[in-house]
Write a protein that holds these residues in place. Structure first.
Motif, PDB file in Angstrom:
ATOM      1  N   TRP A 174     -49.602  17.745 -18.331  1.00  6.68           N
ATOM      2  CA  TRP A 174     -49.737  18.822 -17.332  1.00  6.68           C
ATOM      3  C   TRP A 174     -51.206  19.173 -17.104  1.00  6.68           C
ATOM      4  N   ALA A 175     -52.013  19.157 -18.186  1.00  8.98           N
ATOM      5  CA  ALA A 175     -53.440  19.488 -18.045  1.00  8.98           C
ATOM      6  C   ALA A 175     -54.162  18.375 -17.279  1.00  8.98           C
ATOM      7  N   ARG A 176     -53.741  17.152 -17.555  1.00  6.31           N
ATOM      8  CA  ARG A 176     -54.268  15.986 -16.849  1.00  6.31           C
ATOM      9  C   ARG A 176     -54.015  16.091 -15.345  1.00  6.31           C
ATOM     10  N   ASP A 177     -52.780  16.411 -14.963  1.00  3.38           N
ATOM     11  CA  ASP A 177     -52.444  16.505 -13.540  1.00  3.38           C
ATOM     12  C   ASP A 177     -53.241  17.612 -12.852  1.00  3.38           C
ATOM     13  N   LEU A 178     -53.370  18.735 -13.550  1.00  6.13           N
ATOM     14  CA  LEU A 178     -54.163  19.844 -13.007  1.00  6.13           C
ATOM     15  C   LEU A 178     -55.604  19.403 -12.757  1.00  6.13           C
ATOM     16  N   ALA A 179     -56.171  18.709 -13.740  1.00  2.77           N
ATOM     17  CA  ALA A 179     -57.580  18.307 -13.635  1.00  2.77           C
ATOM     18  C   ALA A 179     -57.782  17.303 -12.508  1.00  2.77           C
ATOM     19  N   VAL A 180     -56.848  16.365 -12.373  1.00  2.00           N
ATOM     20  CA  VAL A 180     -56.995  15.345 -11.329  1.00  2.00           C
ATOM     21  C   VAL A 180     -56.809  15.967  -9.940  1.00  2.00           C
ATOM     22  N   ALA A 181     -55.824  16.841  -9.807  1.00  3.97           N
ATOM     23  CA  ALA A 181     -55.609  17.501  -8.510  1.00  3.97           C
ATOM     24  C   ALA A 181     -56.867  18.277  -8.119  1.00  3.97           C
ATOM     25  N   ARG A 182     -57.445  18.959  -9.093  1.00  3.41           N
ATOM     26  CA  ARG A 182     -58.677  19.737  -8.840  1.00  3.41           C
ATOM     27  C   ARG A 182     -59.818  18.828  -8.369  1.00  3.41           C
ATOM     28  N   ALA A 209     -49.141  28.032 -11.018  1.00  2.00           N
ATOM     29  CA  ALA A 209     -49.610  28.496  -9.704  1.00  2.00           C
ATOM     30  C   ALA A 209     -50.812  27.682  -9.229  1.00  2.00           C
ATOM     31  N   ASP A 210     -51.727  27.388 -10.153  1.00  6.26           N
ATOM     32  CA  ASP A 210     -52.937  26.638  -9.765  1.00  6.26           C
ATOM     33  C   ASP A 210     -52.588  25.230  -9.292  1.00  6.26           C
ATOM     34  N   LEU A 211     -51.644  24.598  -9.978  1.00 12.68           N
ATOM     35  CA  LEU A 211     -51.266  23.241  -9.574  1.00 12.68           C
ATOM     36  C   LEU A 211     -50.605  23.267  -8.191  1.00 12.68           C
ATOM     37  N   ALA A 212     -49.705  24.220  -8.007  1.00 14.86           N
ATOM     38  CA  ALA A 212     -49.027  24.329  -6.704  1.00 14.86           C
ATOM     39  C   ALA A 212     -50.049  24.569  -5.596  1.00 14.86           C
ATOM     40  N   ARG A 213     -51.002  25.458  -5.863  1.00 12.09           N
ATOM     41  CA  ARG A 213     -52.012  25.781  -4.853  1.00 12.09           C
ATOM     42  C   ARG A 213     -52.883  24.559  -4.554  1.00 12.09           C
ATOM     43  N   ASP A 214     -53.299  23.858  -5.607  1.00 14.58           N
ATOM     44  CA  ASP A 214     -54.170  22.696  -5.401  1.00 14.58           C
ATOM     45  C   ASP A 214     -53.442  21.564  -4.673  1.00 14.58           C
TER      46      ASP A 214
END
Ligand code: AMP
Ligand code: MG
Length: 268
Positions: free
Chosen positions: A233-241, A34-39
């Protein structure tokens, strides 16, 4: 999760865990999804606003050891953006015209125009990384470059280009597995470059060169961000953030139209 390097701070990469998960359980963690989609959605809106505003640019510098996921990040995080306002440039060893100029010449030309987000896959930092590790120019030359780079980035900032610098931090073990996969899977053979092995053999020298670059080029206006990258997946989340936070801080605004929308009549 992400480490923001303070100006002059000495970071020891071996003390930062590349497998960190940023508080999520796994790739399937509903919160991670959800966080990745939102970001990504927020990112698309912010990028459109920056493009519409047309006044400032964002330069995203991606640096990492081979197979750390620079291309993956571009696919995942830059992919969904509006291509009219995005450009990606991958820097190889300087050749032809590039090699006939100073090291920042080719870089400056590729910096974002107003309203644009530009991703650098490798960058001017190679000129204090691979160039230093492989001894491509004398120490006196590369050691003067940290100051040039900081001044150059300050200029970009002052002239309306925000600089976001991201290092994807993978472990030597994870790199081994990813390189091995490139050999084992025929469809991945094309990603393998025998020269990657020469770079890998100099792993420690590269890590030290990175630590020096962080210490000497993290500034108030253009700090380095170290993102744990063993888990894609954690990498993508962090970069999007990071991108969302950076664009939110820039706070782009849709421009006022140069006509009155209420007075416009569209023929039936
Ligand atoms: P890749 O990113 O896998 O396509 O590889 C590009 C290669 O170009 C890497 O091995 C980089 O180290 C190299 N490279 C990029 N910039 C420079 C530079 N300024 N000087 C020397 N080599 C460079
Ligand atoms: Mg490569």
């Amino acid at each position: 999760m992400t480490t923001r390097v303070k100006p002059g701070q000495r970071v020891r990469l071996r003390d930062l865990d590349p497998a960190e998960r940023g508080g999520y359980d796994s790739r399937e963690d509903p919160k991670a999804v959800a966080d990745l989609a939102r970001d990504l959605e927020r990112l698309c809106t912010l990028q459109e606003t920056l493009m519409a505003e047309g006044q400032r640019g964002l330069l995203v510098v991606l640096q990492a050891m081979d197979a750390a996921g620079k291309d993956g990040v571009l696919r995942k995080v830059a992919g969904p953006l509006d291509s009219r306002g995005v450009s990606v440039f991958s820097f190889k060893a300087p050749a032809g015209e590039e090699a006939g100029h100073d090291y920042l010449w080719r870089v400056h030309q590729r910096c974002p125009r107003k309203g644009e987000v530009t991703f650098f896959n490798r960058s001017h930092y190679e000129d204090v990384l691979v160039v230093r590790v492989l001894d491509l120019v004398p120490r006196a030359r590369w050691s003067a470059r940290y100051a040039h780079i900081s001044a150059f980035e300050q200029m970009l900032h002052d002239e309306g280009t925000q600089v976001l610098k991201i290092f994807l931090h993978i472990s030597k073990e994870e790199q081994k597995q990813r390189l091995q996969e490139r050999l084992d899977v025929p469809e991945k053979n094309w990603k393998f470059d025998p020269r990657d092995l020469e770079m890998r053999a100099r792993w420690d020298a590269f890590q030290e060169a990175y630590e020096d670059a962080f210490e000497r080029t993290s500034t108030e206006v253009a700090p380095w961000h170290i993102v744990p990258a063993d888990r894609k997946w954690a990498r993508d989340l962090a970069v999007a953030r990071l991108l969302v936070e950076t664009l939110e801080a820039m706070n782009p605004r849709y421009p006022k139209p140069n006509y009155d929308p209420k007075k416009m009549k569209i023929d039936p």
